[in-house]
Design a protein around this motif. Structure first.
Motif, PDB file in Angstrom:
ATOM      1  N   PRO A 194       0.844  -1.204   0.000  1.00 58.37           N
ATOM      2  CA  PRO A 194       0.000   0.000   0.000  1.00 58.37           C
ATOM      3  C   PRO A 194       0.876   1.249   0.000  1.00 58.37           C
ATOM      4  CG  PRO A 194      -0.669  -1.558   1.716  1.00 58.37           C
ATOM      5  CD  PRO A 194       0.637  -2.050   1.188  1.00 58.37           C
ATOM      6  N   ALA A 195       0.379   2.306  -0.595  1.00 62.37           N
ATOM      7  CA  ALA A 195       1.136   3.556  -0.627  1.00 62.37           C
ATOM      8  C   ALA A 195       1.322   4.086   0.785  1.00 62.37           C
ATOM      9  CB  ALA A 195       0.417   4.586  -1.481  1.00 62.37           C
ATOM     10  N   ALA A 196       2.522   4.473   1.099  1.00 64.29           N
ATOM     11  CA  ALA A 196       2.800   5.058   2.410  1.00 64.29           C
ATOM     12  C   ALA A 196       2.082   6.395   2.523  1.00 64.29           C
ATOM     13  CB  ALA A 196       4.302   5.254   2.586  1.00 64.29           C
ATOM     14  N   PRO A 197       1.572   6.731   3.699  1.00 63.82           N
ATOM     15  CA  PRO A 197       0.869   8.010   3.849  1.00 63.82           C
ATOM     16  C   PRO A 197       1.807   9.201   3.652  1.00 63.82           C
ATOM     17  CG  PRO A 197       1.213   6.963   5.986  1.00 63.82           C
ATOM     18  CD  PRO A 197       1.620   5.963   4.956  1.00 63.82           C
ATOM     19  N   GLN A 198       1.244  10.317   3.205  1.00 68.49           N
ATOM     20  CA  GLN A 198       2.021  11.539   3.053  1.00 68.49           C
ATOM     21  C   GLN A 198       2.513  11.997   4.430  1.00 68.49           C
ATOM     22  OE1 GLN A 198       2.853  13.324   0.283  1.00 68.49           O
ATOM     23  NE2 GLN A 198       1.945  11.801  -1.061  1.00 68.49           N
ATOM     24  N   VAL A 199       3.770  12.397   4.480  1.00 65.80           N
ATOM     25  CA  VAL A 199       4.368  12.855   5.734  1.00 65.80           C
ATOM     26  C   VAL A 199       4.717  14.325   5.603  1.00 65.80           C
ATOM     27  CG1 VAL A 199       6.276  12.543   7.354  1.00 65.80           C
ATOM     28  CG2 VAL A 199       5.313  10.567   6.173  1.00 65.80           C
ATOM     29  N   GLU A 200       4.333  15.115   6.585  1.00 66.44           N
ATOM     30  CA  GLU A 200       4.671  16.533   6.561  1.00 66.44           C
ATOM     31  C   GLU A 200       6.110  16.712   7.020  1.00 66.44           C
ATOM     32  OE1 GLU A 200       2.186  19.402   8.307  1.00 66.44           O
ATOM     33  OE2 GLU A 200       0.329  18.601   7.447  1.00 66.44           O
ATOM     34  N   THR A 201       6.927  17.183   6.103  1.00 65.87           N
ATOM     35  CA  THR A 201       8.342  17.419   6.402  1.00 65.87           C
ATOM     36  C   THR A 201       8.685  18.831   5.955  1.00 65.87           C
ATOM     37  OG1 THR A 201       8.807  15.086   5.945  1.00 65.87           O
ATOM     38  CG2 THR A 201      10.692  16.565   6.084  1.00 65.87           C
ATOM     39  N   SER A 202       9.381  19.567   6.816  1.00 65.92           N
ATOM     40  CA  SER A 202       9.739  20.941   6.470  1.00 65.92           C
ATOM     41  C   SER A 202      11.204  21.013   6.050  1.00 65.92           C
ATOM     42  CB  SER A 202       9.510  21.871   7.663  1.00 65.92           C
ATOM     43  OG  SER A 202      10.556  21.755   8.610  1.00 65.92           O
ATOM     44  N   ALA A 203      11.541  22.131   5.425  1.00 65.31           N
ATOM     45  CA  ALA A 203      12.920  22.330   4.972  1.00 65.31           C
ATOM     46  C   ALA A 203      13.895  22.338   6.133  1.00 65.31           C
ATOM     47  CB  ALA A 203      13.020  23.646   4.196  1.00 65.31           C
ATOM     48  N   ASP A 204      13.424  22.689   7.321  1.00 64.45           N
ATOM     49  CA  ASP A 204      14.325  22.772   8.477  1.00 64.45           C
ATOM     50  C   ASP A 204      14.402  21.475   9.265  1.00 64.45           C
ATOM     51  OD1 ASP A 204      15.225  25.446   8.175  1.00 64.45           O
ATOM     52  OD2 ASP A 204      13.267  26.156   8.846  1.00 64.45           O
ATOM     53  N   ASP A 205      13.657  20.459   8.840  1.00 65.98           N
ATOM     54  CA  ASP A 205      13.796  19.150   9.487  1.00 65.98           C
ATOM     55  C   ASP A 205      15.148  18.542   9.145  1.00 65.98           C
ATOM     56  OD1 ASP A 205      11.335  19.232  10.684  1.00 65.98           O
ATOM     57  OD2 ASP A 205      10.323  17.994   9.188  1.00 65.98           O
ATOM     58  N   ILE A 206      15.667  17.729  10.052  1.00 60.94           N
ATOM     59  CA  ILE A 206      16.944  17.058   9.804  1.00 60.94           C
ATOM     60  C   ILE A 206      16.756  16.022   8.708  1.00 60.94           C
ATOM     61  CG2 ILE A 206      18.768  15.609  10.800  1.00 60.94           C
ATOM     62  CD1 ILE A 206      17.940  16.805  13.543  1.00 60.94           C
ATOM     63  N   ALA A 207      17.648  16.046   7.718  1.00 65.69           N
ATOM     64  CA  ALA A 207      17.626  15.055   6.642  1.00 65.69           C
ATOM     65  C   ALA A 207      18.673  13.978   6.874  1.00 65.69           C
ATOM     66  CB  ALA A 207      17.875  15.735   5.296  1.00 65.69           C
ATOM     67  N   VAL A 208      19.858  14.390   7.327  1.00 63.82           N
ATOM     68  CA  VAL A 208      21.003  13.471   7.410  1.00 63.82           C
ATOM     69  C   VAL A 208      21.757  13.692   8.711  1.00 63.82           C
ATOM     70  CG1 VAL A 208      23.217  12.839   6.350  1.00 63.82           C
ATOM     71  CG2 VAL A 208      21.257  13.409   4.893  1.00 63.82           C
ATOM     72  N   LEU A 209      22.132  12.598   9.354  1.00 57.45           N
ATOM     73  CA  LEU A 209      23.136  12.638  10.418  1.00 57.45           C
ATOM     74  C   LEU A 209      24.449  12.212   9.773  1.00 57.45           C
ATOM     75  CD1 LEU A 209      21.302  11.043  13.489  1.00 57.45           C
ATOM     76  CD2 LEU A 209      21.552  13.464  12.898  1.00 57.45           C
ATOM     77  N   GLN A 210      25.321  13.189   9.550  1.00 57.69           N
ATOM     78  CA  GLN A 210      26.564  12.941   8.831  1.00 57.69           C
ATOM     79  C   GLN A 210      27.712  12.960   9.829  1.00 57.69           C
ATOM     80  OE1 GLN A 210      26.621  12.308   5.456  1.00 57.69           O
ATOM     81  NE2 GLN A 210      28.774  11.795   5.646  1.00 57.69           N
ATOM     82  N   TYR A 211      28.314  11.797  10.043  1.00 59.93           N
ATOM     83  CA  TYR A 211      29.370  11.693  11.051  1.00 59.93           C
ATOM     84  C   TYR A 211      30.680  12.249  10.531  1.00 59.93           C
ATOM     85  CZ  TYR A 211      26.586   9.313  14.490  1.00 59.93           C
ATOM     86  OH  TYR A 211      25.625   9.056  15.449  1.00 59.93           O
ATOM     87  N   THR A 212      31.350  12.965  11.413  1.00 62.93           N
ATOM     88  CA  THR A 212      32.674  13.487  11.106  1.00 62.93           C
ATOM     89  C   THR A 212      33.668  12.333  11.134  1.00 62.93           C
ATOM     90  OG1 THR A 212      33.206  13.920  13.420  1.00 62.93           O
ATOM     91  CG2 THR A 212      32.094  15.678  12.210  1.00 62.93           C
ATOM     92  N   GLY A 213      34.879  12.611  10.683  1.00 59.62           N
ATOM     93  CA  GLY A 213      35.887  11.563  10.635  1.00 59.62           C
ATOM     94  C   GLY A 213      36.443  11.169  11.981  1.00 59.62           C
ATOM     95  N   GLY A 214      36.102  11.927  13.033  1.00 62.03           N
ATOM     96  CA  GLY A 214      36.621  11.585  14.347  1.00 62.03           C
ATOM     97  C   GLY A 214      38.091  11.895  14.517  1.00 62.03           C
ATOM     98  N   THR A 215      38.610  12.864  13.759  1.00 61.62           N
ATOM     99  CA  THR A 215      40.046  13.158  13.800  1.00 61.62           C
ATOM    100  C   THR A 215      40.448  13.858  15.084  1.00 61.62           C
ATOM    101  OG1 THR A 215      39.630  15.205  12.608  1.00 61.62           O
ATOM    102  CG2 THR A 215      40.264  13.298  11.294  1.00 61.62           C
ATOM    103  N   THR A 216      39.490  14.483  15.788  1.00 59.99           N
ATOM    104  CA  THR A 216      39.832  15.190  17.017  1.00 59.99           C
ATOM    105  C   THR A 216      39.259  14.474  18.234  1.00 59.99           C
ATOM    106  OG1 THR A 216      37.885  16.587  16.741  1.00 59.99           O
ATOM    107  CG2 THR A 216      39.954  17.420  15.878  1.00 59.99           C
ATOM    108  N   GLY A 217      38.943  13.222  18.134  1.00 60.31           N
ATOM    109  CA  GLY A 217      38.366  12.482  19.246  1.00 60.31           C
ATOM    110  C   GLY A 217      37.238  11.604  18.741  1.00 60.31           C
ATOM    111  N   VAL A 218      36.177  11.463  19.574  1.00 61.20           N
ATOM    112  CA  VAL A 218      35.047  10.631  19.202  1.00 61.20           C
ATOM    113  C   VAL A 218      34.297  11.272  18.036  1.00 61.20           C
ATOM    114  CG1 VAL A 218      32.845   9.715  20.007  1.00 61.20           C
ATOM    115  CG2 VAL A 218      34.825   9.718  21.535  1.00 61.20           C
ATOM    116  N   SER A 219      33.962  10.456  17.051  1.00 60.41           N
ATOM    117  CA  SER A 219      33.202  10.948  15.902  1.00 60.41           C
ATOM    118  C   SER A 219      31.849  11.457  16.363  1.00 60.41           C
ATOM    119  CB  SER A 219      33.026   9.805  14.896  1.00 60.41           C
ATOM    120  OG  SER A 219      32.277  10.222  13.792  1.00 60.41           O
TER     121      SER A 219
END
Length: 566
Positions: A194-219
């Motif tokens: 079945p088609a997934a229901p429409q979800v209200e998402t705004s431009a300011d919602d988080i899209a990606v959790l992008q991890y840093t390389g951890g070069t200065t400690g814990v990523s």
């Protein structure tokens, strides 16, 4: 704040942009409406048009919804560059969930940390990664369901039948038998939901959790919103105004899981209706060359190691790469020699830029047809403010030409670090991202990165920036690559050690290289030690990893101390 750089923009490049107010799935919908039958993705001869890509995204979004993905779910995409990667990315966002990009090279410890830190509930991966790593350690995480794909799933006939035999020998095809909560991507794509229901998402919602390389400690994970990433795609489009929407072909060799590849090789092509030719292995230089040649690629975003390897490839004379027009280089400085040889060979222009995970990533680029200043990362992109501040307080703006910390403000700057308010407060002040990079700016607004705060070496009371030493060494005719670090010294506090890789067929001794440095550098900047290596340690996007060299030196010193105590 005086924007010195605006008067040096190329003609036709806007100084300010109206940032798209929609979401990344909205951006894909726009591409489908404009160019439905234009090729969107090609992998080894199998092409998906924008219409086909949209249908695949909708189907997979319906399947993910059936598997329990909801708004704000965290979905790890743990894949090499494949059409499945792009489908998974936009399908996840279509549901209002967030993507957690995951490096295919991660080992169990790194996976456990990232999946638990991000609270990942679903993982989309490839068969050999699941069988080789995730299956055994999944119980250590909160992962509820796994979707497993195989590289041949999007290969054309008859390659999809032949490839499994070759991939199996290389350990890159491991059929996964049915398991609880482990689902086949191929089956999900052929099952009606079945088609997934429409979800209200705004431009300011988080899209990606992008991890840093951890070069200065814990990523840590940069929270990048839909607006952040769409803004950066729009900034790239504005900068390369000569490129025509719906007409370009981009060679996508930068890994999608890395912020540079995600934005410039996946989001930007969709934003401009470009045809992305997908290369799964960023180190496969032969595949990159053949892809450019076969599909007449016009745009190549890459890192210095790519341009160097293409220019030096033993069979390059057999190929015509003159379809290339615009090449965007980031992650590290590109030697003038490589730039000149590549441009002469292809007729293309390489423009160097700068960015970081927290800025989605692009903040600076040299003009494509305007003044390019070798050794600089160019000018701030449209709608971006830049200032250089003192290293002591981080608040006092420095005069032009003086080295300090580079700070950036613009619509591409992250919302903050996931679950790390203290780290966020240290990085973001008055909307400015404190990058940790030491830079100078000239009177025309061109920025030069001279080093990282963490890499800066304090030798006999002098600040020394390793990037400068590396640039001098790589200008030597026998040197291919160089990386300099600081090592403890009883008299100077710290001193410099350089690791050097020589060009094939060339010879040079450490003493010869030190004498060369003495001719080019002040005495306190000359490396006291130079070690020749076969290769430098590098990240998946071929960026030199100084931290591994530092770790190696620390281990060597500790070993020496232990032996002397025996």
């Amino acid at each position: 704040m005086q924007r010195y750089w605006l008067s040096h923009y190329e003609k036709g490049v806007a100084t300010e942009l109206t940032i798209p107010s929609g979401t990344l799935p909205d951006d894909l919908a726009h591409a489908v409406s404009q160019w439905p039958d234009r090729p969107a993705l090609t992998l080894l001869g199998k092409t998906l048009t924008y219409r086909h890509l949209d249908a695949a995204v909708r189907q997979f979004a319906n399947a993910l919804y059936a598997l329990g993905v909801r708004k704000d779910s965290k979905v790890a995409i743990w894949l090499p560059n494949l059409p499945q990667s792009v489908i998974s990315f936009y399908a996840t966002l279509r549901l209002g969930a967030q993507v957690v990009n995951t490096n295919p090279l991660y080992v169990e410890r790194e996976l456990e940390f990232q999946f638990n830190d991000a609270r990942v509930s679903h993982v989309i991966t490839v068969d050999f990664l699941y069988a080789g790593r995730l299956r055994a350690m999944r119980h250590k995480t909160g992962v509820q369901k796994v979707v497993v794909t195989s590289i041949p799933d999007y290969l054309p006939f008859p390659l999809n039948l032949i490839a499994p035999f070759k991939l199996k020998r290389a350990g890159q095809y491991v059929p996964v038998a049915p398991e609880p909560d482990v689902h086949s991507f191929k089956t999900l794509m052929s099952t009606p939901y079945p088609a997934a229901p429409q979800v209200e998402t705004s431009a300011d919602d988080i899209a990606v959790l992008q991890y840093t390389g951890g070069t200065t400690g814990v990523s840590k994970a940069a929270m990048l919103s839909h607006r952040n990433l769409l803004a950066n795609a729009a900034q790239c489009s504005a900068w390369f105004a000569v490129l025509k929407p719906g007409h370009e072909t981009l060679l996508a060799c930068l890994p999608y899981f890395h912020v540079f590849g995600m934005t410039v090789s996946m989001i930007w092509p969709v934003h401009t209706g470009a045809h992305a030719v997908v290369v799964p292995n960023p180190r496969d230089i032969a595949a990159i060359i053949k892809g450019i040649c076969k599909y007449r690629a016009t745009v190549l975003p890459a890192v210095p190691a790519h341009f160097m390897a293409i220019a030096d490839h033993p069979t390059i004379a057999k190929y015509n790469l003159r379809s290339l027009r615009a090449c965007f280089c980031g992650s590290a400085p590109l030697s003038v020699d490589v730039l000149q040889r590549f441009e002469k060979m292809t007729g293309a222009i390489i423009t160097e830029g700068f960015g970081m995970t927290e800025t989605g990533p692009v903040t600076h680029i040299n003009p494509l047809y305007g003044v390019r200043k070798a050794g600089t990362v160019g000018l701030p992109v449209p709608s971006t403010d830049v200032r250089i501040v003192d290293l002591e307080t981080g608040t006092r703006e420095l005069p032009l030409g003086q080295a300090g910390e580079l700070c950036v403000r613009g619509p591409q700057v992250m919302r903050g670090y996931w679950q790390r308010p203290d780290e966020t407060a240290l990085a973001l002040h008055d909307g400015f991202m404190h990058t940790g990079d030491i830079a100078t700016m000239d009177a025309e607004g061109y920025t030069t990165i001279v080093g990282r705060k963490k890499d800066m070496v304090l030798a006999s009371g002098y600040n020394v920036y390793p990037d400068e030493i590396d640039q001098v060494l790589t200008a030597h005719p026998a040197v291919l690559e160089a990386a300099t670090i600081g090592v403890p010294d009883p008299k100077r506090g710290e001193t410099l050690k350089s690791f050097v890789v020589l060009k094939a067929g060339h010879q040079a001794t450490p003493d010869e290289l030190r004498r060369y440095c003495k001719e080019q550098l002040a005495a306190y900047k000359v490396p006291r030690q130079i070690e020749l290596l076969e290769a430098l340690p590098k990240s998946p996007i071929l960026k030199v990893l100084r931290r591994e060299l530092r770790d190696r030196e620390t281990a060597s010193r500790n070993s020496d101390v232990a032996q002397s105590a025996v």
